[in-house]
Structures are given as structure tokens and as C-alpha cells.
Design a protein around this motif. Structure first.
Motif, PDB file in Angstrom:
ATOM      1  N   VAL A 232     -26.082  22.516 -12.114  1.00  0.00           N
ATOM      2  CA  VAL A 232     -25.244  22.724 -10.939  1.00  0.00           C
ATOM      3  C   VAL A 232     -25.307  21.430  -9.964  1.00  0.00           C
ATOM      4  O   VAL A 232     -24.499  20.799  -9.541  1.00  0.00           O
ATOM      5  N   SER A 233     -26.565  20.718  -9.672  1.00  0.00           N
ATOM      6  CA  SER A 233     -26.599  19.844  -9.124  1.00  0.00           C
ATOM      7  C   SER A 233     -26.078  18.511  -9.658  1.00  0.00           C
ATOM      8  O   SER A 233     -25.311  17.631  -9.039  1.00  0.00           O
ATOM      9  N   LEU A 234     -26.097  18.305 -11.038  1.00  0.00           N
ATOM     10  CA  LEU A 234     -25.406  17.301 -11.812  1.00  0.00           C
ATOM     11  C   LEU A 234     -23.849  17.361 -11.422  1.00  0.00           C
ATOM     12  O   LEU A 234     -23.250  16.251 -11.212  1.00  0.00           O
ATOM     13  N   ILE A 235     -23.359  18.440 -11.626  1.00  0.00           N
ATOM     14  CA  ILE A 235     -21.782  18.635 -11.501  1.00  0.00           C
ATOM     15  C   ILE A 235     -21.653  18.429  -9.980  1.00  0.00           C
ATOM     16  O   ILE A 235     -20.474  17.632  -9.761  1.00  0.00           O
ATOM     17  N   SER A 236     -22.474  18.834  -8.987  1.00  0.00           N
ATOM     18  CA  SER A 236     -21.784  18.675  -7.650  1.00  0.00           C
ATOM     19  C   SER A 236     -21.881  17.196  -7.406  1.00  0.00           C
ATOM     20  O   SER A 236     -21.166  16.535  -6.711  1.00  0.00           O
ATOM     21  N   SER A 237     -22.991  16.424  -7.879  1.00  0.00           N
ATOM     22  CA  SER A 237     -23.103  14.932  -7.693  1.00  0.00           C
ATOM     23  C   SER A 237     -21.954  14.196  -8.517  1.00  0.00           C
ATOM     24  O   SER A 237     -21.567  13.203  -8.109  1.00  0.00           O
ATOM     25  N   THR A 238     -21.583  14.546  -9.765  1.00  0.00           N
ATOM     26  CA  THR A 238     -20.703  13.993 -10.518  1.00  0.00           C
ATOM     27  C   THR A 238     -19.090  14.067  -9.857  1.00  0.00           C
ATOM     28  O   THR A 238     -18.415  13.246  -9.946  1.00  0.00           O
ATOM     29  N   VAL A 239     -18.906  15.440  -9.745  1.00  0.00           N
ATOM     30  CA  VAL A 239     -17.735  15.694  -9.216  1.00  0.00           C
ATOM     31  C   VAL A 239     -17.501  15.954  -7.776  1.00  0.00           C
ATOM     32  O   VAL A 239     -18.040  16.967  -7.371  1.00  0.00           O
ATOM     33  N   PRO A 240     -16.455  15.261  -7.224  1.00  0.00           N
ATOM     34  CA  PRO A 240     -16.738  15.295  -5.683  1.00  0.00           C
ATOM     35  C   PRO A 240     -15.609  16.753  -5.203  1.00  0.00           C
ATOM     36  O   PRO A 240     -14.885  17.159  -5.877  1.00  0.00           O
ATOM     37  N   ASP A 241     -15.947  17.167  -4.064  1.00  0.00           N
ATOM     38  CA  ASP A 241     -14.943  18.110  -3.371  1.00  0.00           C
ATOM     39  C   ASP A 241     -14.927  19.348  -4.480  1.00  0.00           C
ATOM     40  O   ASP A 241     -13.857  20.197  -4.240  1.00  0.00           O
ATOM     41  N   VAL A 242     -16.154  19.975  -5.007  1.00  0.00           N
ATOM     42  CA  VAL A 242     -15.893  21.368  -5.803  1.00  0.00           C
ATOM     43  C   VAL A 242     -17.016  22.090  -5.323  1.00  0.00           C
ATOM     44  O   VAL A 242     -18.079  21.711  -4.632  1.00  0.00           O
ATOM     45  N   ARG A 243     -16.840  23.389  -5.409  1.00  0.00           N
ATOM     46  CA  ARG A 243     -17.666  24.492  -5.085  1.00  0.00           C
ATOM     47  C   ARG A 243     -18.182  25.039  -6.651  1.00  0.00           C
ATOM     48  O   ARG A 243     -17.638  25.217  -7.519  1.00  0.00           O
ATOM     49  N   VAL A 244     -19.468  24.655  -6.542  1.00  0.00           N
ATOM     50  CA  VAL A 244     -20.335  25.333  -7.725  1.00  0.00           C
ATOM     51  C   VAL A 244     -21.229  26.465  -7.504  1.00  0.00           C
ATOM     52  O   VAL A 244     -21.978  26.354  -6.680  1.00  0.00           O
ATOM     53  N   THR A 245     -20.862  27.604  -8.019  1.00  0.00           N
ATOM     54  CA  THR A 245     -21.548  28.748  -7.998  1.00  0.00           C
ATOM     55  C   THR A 245     -22.066  29.285  -9.079  1.00  0.00           C
ATOM     56  O   THR A 245     -21.573  29.084 -10.160  1.00  0.00           O
ATOM     57  N   THR A 246     -23.126  29.995  -9.045  1.00  0.00           N
ATOM     58  CA  THR A 246     -24.024  30.587 -10.094  1.00  0.00           C
ATOM     59  C   THR A 246     -24.067  32.230  -9.617  1.00  0.00           C
ATOM     60  O   THR A 246     -23.961  32.617  -8.618  1.00  0.00           O
ATOM     61  N   PRO A 247     -24.132  33.069 -10.653  1.00  0.00           N
ATOM     62  CA  PRO A 247     -24.417  34.494 -10.469  1.00  0.00           C
ATOM     63  C   PRO A 247     -25.524  34.816  -9.313  1.00  0.00           C
ATOM     64  O   PRO A 247     -25.180  35.586  -8.575  1.00  0.00           O
ATOM     65  N   THR A 248     -26.552  34.081  -9.687  1.00  0.00           N
ATOM     66  CA  THR A 248     -27.631  34.324  -8.469  1.00  0.00           C
ATOM     67  C   THR A 248     -27.188  34.192  -7.257  1.00  0.00           C
ATOM     68  O   THR A 248     -27.440  34.889  -6.162  1.00  0.00           O
ATOM     69  N   ALA A 249     -26.744  33.005  -6.796  1.00  0.00           N
ATOM     70  CA  ALA A 249     -26.020  32.474  -5.474  1.00  0.00           C
ATOM     71  C   ALA A 249     -24.968  33.568  -5.171  1.00  0.00           C
ATOM     72  O   ALA A 249     -25.101  34.160  -3.980  1.00  0.00           O
ATOM     73  N   THR A 250     -24.339  34.133  -6.165  1.00  0.00           N
ATOM     74  CA  THR A 250     -23.190  35.043  -5.626  1.00  0.00           C
ATOM     75  C   THR A 250     -23.846  36.297  -5.421  1.00  0.00           C
ATOM     76  O   THR A 250     -23.309  36.863  -4.289  1.00  0.00           O
TER      77      THR A 250
END
Lengths: 421, 226
Positions: A232-250
Motif C-alpha cells: 500500500v505505501s509503495l503504491i501510494s508513493s509510486t503513483v500520485p493522486d490515487v486512493r489506496v484502500t484495503t479491506p481492514t481500512a474499509t
């Protein structure tokens, strides 16, 4: 003592007044009951959703949630469709370490045979790898050559009176011209609102909406479930301006939402009950005043303060019990009728309150495309706990509202009470 | 030898009406022996009802003492006074004051229920009392289905439920025709003879006065023996 038979007979003697007074409590309790039932229903749904989650480990979507491509104004306007991402992001993500597979998806609020419905465009192969696939009960899922084919939810099939192999007209909006699709499969989720949906290929979805090269979500499966948060953190740092969600967070988000809703509803119900309790106080004070002489007589023949108190408390408690009982009954009927009223509405793509339920969208994002964006208000759950709570609440309001009038009655001086005309 | 059942010593009662003090009783000294039927007469506003209320523990004197069965009831607190009213005195009012939603039988049962008597027992006793006043066949009737005379007989049955030493009656025949009044007094006399019950009756009615064993007249808050 005579408290109960006196209370029952006095209430019977003034039936209309009793009914009107109790109806104040009925309103509050039935409101409370249906609201509690709705929250219970949502809880149940949240729990089954939590179970249903686990297909996709991560969902990537645009950081701005919705675009209003349906132009849905008005009270029962269309649900907004999610905002889009460039499809190329999927490739970027698939290159991130720890990512096992990605599946782009394009969901939109479309129209099947004129009925508003959530449509998912998916890549069949990667979709099945990432989410584990749909629970197909009839026919088959889509394949790579599924142009012009659709897989639909059982509830939607029943609603539109369709059978496998029939064709439907799918369009991006009610006014827009549609395309003919053949129903090749039927899925079931066990949750009716999730079944008001259709699955087509990603290409078909993009063609219908004209949004070529765009997707709404990218579903991600990790190599190792324990590395999800790293990914999740890798995606957030690699791709700008996206929302990254996981079931737990949801689920966390969902339960927060539930808590807020519960508080909100409880407040509304309590305010109604509070108002109703004034009716009881008023009626009881009236009753005490009318029966002043009677109180004097009872005291003259030896009744103690607590005997008098009991007589009037029994009466207000009975009003509370009647209010609570009828309130629960009325609430149950409303809770039972509620889904019937709303099923028509949410098939048309609108929530019964004319607004989008943020809760379902939160869950939706985490569901990896298996959820629809239909509201969760639709199925209240009548539980014994809620019945007990509401019934006792009625009784409690009766007792509390009766305290002051009963106390006043008990403190009357017998000589003065006897002098009362 | 009949014993002294009520004795008042310098009993006074002053009501405050706004800023004015209105004396109702003025140093009343009264003695009533058991098994008497005492009539209290006097013009209206003379303090008859006040005296009756004080003897019955419904009101408190401003000054003085009152002994009933040897107990100074002016020293009793509210709860003990309620107990005193329940066990020692029975009240009969001019307008019967029955509870309208209860049957005759249930009205008679109230004091027994307040005493905590079990249901069967109080039902039986209440029926006996109604039989005594000749109303056993009206037991299931509500007050509005009974005549004035019948209601007053229910009221006396209720007053006797806990077998009190004194029965206090405030103008009990005031609302009755002479036939009913006579029937009522016949019952009073029977009970007085049979059970040695003491009656203190505030009245204007010559029919009642005739049957009393002793008459007091109250004038301006003072008692005079007739």
C-alpha cells in the motif's frame, strides 16, 4: 394491592385520552425501533461484507471519489459514477515489488432495460485471479471473447423477469442509446443489494461510456498477505493522486460510520420520546387533579403515601408499556415494509433518502468490484435485543414521566384533598 | 364499665386565611367512652368537621392534645397517622366517597388490602360486611348503580372493614331521604350494640340525634354538652 386494577380501569375509563397519550410514546418508540433495526441490519451486512472481502487485497482508485457523468440531478437522480484513472497505471502497479496480479475495472452507473444499475467492466481472467471470481449459479462467467455478453445478479434477473440466454439493452444512461447484450451467466452473493449489478468486459464498458483507456478501480492481489501494508505505501508513493484502500481500512471506516449513524438515529428517537413523555406527564397531572378527592378518601381510610404513589405510577407505567408494545409492533411493520418500498427505488439507482450512502461506497471500494453501489439502508433487522430495548424504553419513559405527578399525588394533605370538589 | 376512648385536652385549631387567623376550635375538652353513639351538632362553620378530622388523624390541632385509646395522636408522624387511620378509625362521609370504578365489594376490600390481607380472606370479610348492611346481592354493582342509601351502607361497611374502635361520620344522612337515613341509623345502632363500636357523628338531622346516646353542641369553636 389495588394499584393495578385501579390503573387498568382508570385507563379504560378514558380510552381516548389513554390512546392519545400512548401514541406520543408509540411515535418515539416505533421511530427508535426502526432506526435501531436499520442499524442492526447494517451491522449484519457489514459483517457479511467483511466475510466477502478478501478477494482483492488492495483497491486503487482516483482520490476524488465521484464524477457526475450521469448528470443525475433531482431528488431521485442517478448515483454518481466513480472517477477515473488512466489504464496505464495498472501496468505501473503490476511492476511494484510484492504485487502478484492486478485487474483493472471500469464501473459505472448504467441502465439495463431502462433500469438504473451498477455495471462493472472487468478483464475476466485477471479478475478471477485477483478476486477469486463471482459465485456463478447459472451459465458461466465472462471470457476473453465475451464481447456483447453480460453476467447479471440473481436479484436483478428476478426483478427484470429475465432468464439465461435472453438479451438486454445496456446503455450508459437512460437517455442514451444502448447496445444489446446476451445474458450468459447469473451470480449470487447472498446479499440482494449486491445482486443489482451486471458484469461485462472492460472493453465493452469503455465502449459504452466512451471512456477509452480509462478505468475506475485497479484491484491488486499481493504475493504475500502479510505484506499488504508495505505494498500500500509503495503504491501510494509510486503513483500520485490515487486512493489506496484495503479491506481492514474499509471495515474500520464502515464501523465508524455505523457509530455515527447510531448516535444520530438514537438522538432523533430520543427527542421524539422526550416529546412523547411530556404528553404522559400532562395526562398524569390531569388525572391526579381529577382524582384529588379520591386520593383524599384513600388517605382517610389509611392509604400511605407509597400506596398512592404506586397507584399513579402503575398507571403511567401501563401507558408506557402500551406505547412501547404498540411502538414495537408499528416499528416492526415499518421495518418489514421498508425493504419493499425501497427495493423499487434502489433498483432505479437511488437511495430511499434521496442521497448516496457514504457507508456503502466505503465498503464498495474495498470489495474489489464485487459490491454494487446500492444503499445499505434497505434491510432492517428485527432482533430480540432491539425489541427488548424499545419495550423497556417505553416502560422507562412511562415510569419517569409518572414520577412527578405520582409524587404530587402522594404528598397531598388528606383534609385538603377531601375538600376538593 | 365503659372505658374512655377519646379524650381531648385544650384542643385548639386556628386556620390562617391570608393574613387573618380564623379560630376553628377553642380549648375543646371532650371525653367519649367506648360503645357510645355521640352526636356533634352546631351551626355550619362552628368547627364540627375540624374536630372530627382531628380525632380521625386527618388534621392536626394548633394546640392541645388528643388521646385515642391511650395514645397521643398529636405526637404521631404522617406514616403512623396513616396507620392509625387504617387500624383505629373508620370514616363515613356525607357524599359516600366510594371509588367510582370499583364495585361495592371492592370498595369494602380497600382497607383490607391496605392491611395486606390475602385476597380470599378480604373477599370473604367484605362479603360478610355487605351482608351485615343488607347489600350482599349488590356486591358486584358499581357506586353509580346504587341508590344514595345503598352507597352510604357500602361506605359504612368499608369504614368497618378493619374493625376500628371508632367510626367517625360527617353528616352521613345529609344526602339521604328519611327512609334511608333511618335504615342507616338502624345499622349504626345494631353495630354499636353488637360490636361495642363507638360512633362519633356530626349531624343536623333530628333522626340521627334521636339515636345518639350523647349529644355535644359546638358553638364558635367551643363544646357545650347538650
Amino acid at each position: 394491592m389495588f394499584s393495578w386494577s385501579l390503573a387498568v380501569r382508570n385507563l379504560k375509563r378514558r380510552r381516548l385520552r389513554t390512546a392519545l397519550t400512548a401514541s406520543g410514546i408509540v411515535v418515539g418508540i416505533s421511530m427508535m425501533f426502526i432506526l435501531l433495526s436499520l442499524v442492526s441490519g447494517m451491522e449484519t451486512q457489514a459483517r457479511s461484507m467483511a466475510r466477502a472481502l478478501g478477494g482483492a487485497d488492495i483497491t486503487v482508485s482516483n482520490s476524488t471519489s465521484f464524477r457526475d457523468r450521469m448528470g443525475g440531478g433531482g431528488f431521485f437522480g442517478a448515483l454518481p459514477s466513480p472517477s477515473t484513472l488512466d489504464a496505464s497505471i495498472a501496468e505501473t502497479i503490476s511492476g511494484i515489488p510484492g504485487v502478484y496480479a492486478v485487474s483493472p475495472q471500469f464501473s459505472f452507473s448504467g441502465s439495463i432495460n431502462g433500469r438504473r444499475v451498477t455495471v462493472y467492466g472487468v478483464e475476466p481472467a485477471s479478475y478471477e485471479i485477483v478476486t477469486g471470481g463471482l459465485n456463478i449459479v447459472e451459465g458461466r462467467f465472462l471470457s476473453e471473447n465475451s464481447d456483447g455478453e453480460i453476467v447479471m445478479g440473481k436479484a436483478m434477473m428476478d426483478f427484470l423477469n429475465l432468464t439465461l440466454g435472453q438479451t438486454v439493452n445496456l446503455s450508459a444512461g437512460q437517455e442514451e442509446e444502448g447496445r444489446i447484450f446476451t445474458v450468459v451467466g447469473v451470480f449470487e452473493t447472498g446479499m440482494i443489494f449486491q445482486e443489482y449489478a451486471g458484469y461485462v468486459t472492460l472493453a465493452d464498458a469503455q465502449n459504452i461510456t466512451g471512456e477509452h483507456g480509462l478505468v475506475t478501480q485497479i484491484l491488486v492481489k499481493c504475493e504475500d498477505p502479510s505484506t499488504v501494508s508495505d505494498v500500500v505505501s509503495l503504491i501510494s508513493s509510486t503513483v500520485p493522486d490515487v486512493r489506496v484502500t484495503t479491506p481492514t481500512a474499509t471495515i474500520q471506516q464502515a464501523s465508524q460510520m455505523l457509530n455515527t449513524l447510531t448516535m444520530f438515529f438514537a438522538t432523533i428517537g430520543l427527542v421524539a420520546l422526550f416529546a412523547g413523555s411530556f404528553g404522559v406527564i400532562n395526562t398524569m397531572i390531569m388525572s391526579v387533579t381529577e382524582r384529588t378527592r379520591e386520593i383524599g378518601v384513600l388517605k382517610a381510610i389509611g392509604a400511605k403515601n407509597h400506596n398512592i404513589m404506586k397507584i399513579f405510577l402503575a398507571e403511567s407505567l401501563l401507558i408506557g408499556l402500551i406505547g412501547g408494545g404498540v411502538g414495537v409492533a408499528v416499528g416492526s411493520i415499518l421495518a418489514y415494509v421498508f425493504p419493499m418500498l425501497t427495493s423499487g427505488l434502489f433498483a432505479a439507482g437511488a437511495s430511499p433518502f434521496g442521497m448516496r450512502n457514504p457507508f456503502s461506497s466505503a465498503v464498495n471500494a474495498g470489495l474489489g468490484g464485487r459490491a454494487t453501489s446500492t444503499i445499505m439502508f434497505a434491510t432492517p433487522a428485527i432482533t430480540p435485543l432491539n425489541i427488548t430495548i424499545c419495550f423497556s424504553l417505553g416502560a422507562l419513559v412511562g415510569i419517569l414521566a409518572g414520577l412527578y405527578p405520582a409524587w404530587r399525588a402522594s404528598r397531598m394533605k388528606p383534609v385538603e384533598a377531601l375538600r376538593h370538589a | 364499665m365503659p372505658k374512655l376512648i377519646v379524650r381531648t385536652i385544650d384542643l385548639s385549631k386556628v386556620y390562617r386565611r391570608g393574613k387573618v387567623n380564623v379560630p376553628a376550635l377553642n380549648n375543646v375538652n371532650l371525653q367519649v367512652s367506648s360503645s357510645e353513639i355521640v352526636g356533634i351538632m352546631g351551626p355550619s362553620g362552628s368547627g364540627k368537621t375540624t374536630l372530627l378530622n382531628i380525632i380521625g388523624g386527618l388534621d392536626k390541632p394548633t394546640r392541645g392534645k388528643i388521646f385515642v385509646d391511650g395514645v397521643d395522636i398529636t405526637s404521631l408522624n404522617e406514616k403512623d397517622l396513616a396507620d392509625y387511620r387504617l387500624k383505629k378509625v373508620g370514616f363515613v362521609f356525607q357524599f359516600y366517597n366510594l371509588i367510582p370504578i370499583l364495585t361495592a365489594l371492592e370498595n369494602v376490600e380497600i382497607p383490607l388490602a391496605l392491611m395486606g390481607a390475602p385476597k380470599d380472606e378480604r373477599r370473604e370479610r367484605a362479603l360478610n360486611l355487605l351482608r351485615m348492611v343488607g347489600l350482599e346481592n349488590r356486591a358486584d354493582h358499581k357506586p353509580d348503580e346504587l341508590s344514595g342509601g345503598e352507597q352510604q351502607r357500602v361506605a359504612i361497611a368499608r369504614a368497618l372493614a378493619n374493625n376500628p374502635s371508632i367510626v367517625l361520620a360527617d353528616e352521613p344522612t345529609g344526602d339521604l331521604d328519611s327512609k334511608s337515613a333511618m335504615a342507616f341509623m338502624r345499622i349504626v345502632r345494631d353495630l354499636n350494640r353488637r360490636n361495642n363500636q363507638t360512633f362519633i357523628i356530626v349531624t343536623h338531622d333530628p333522626l340521627v340525634v334521636e339515636q345518639c346516646t350523647k349529644i355535644y353542641t359546638i358553638r364558635d369553636g367551643r363544646v357545650e354538652s347538650a
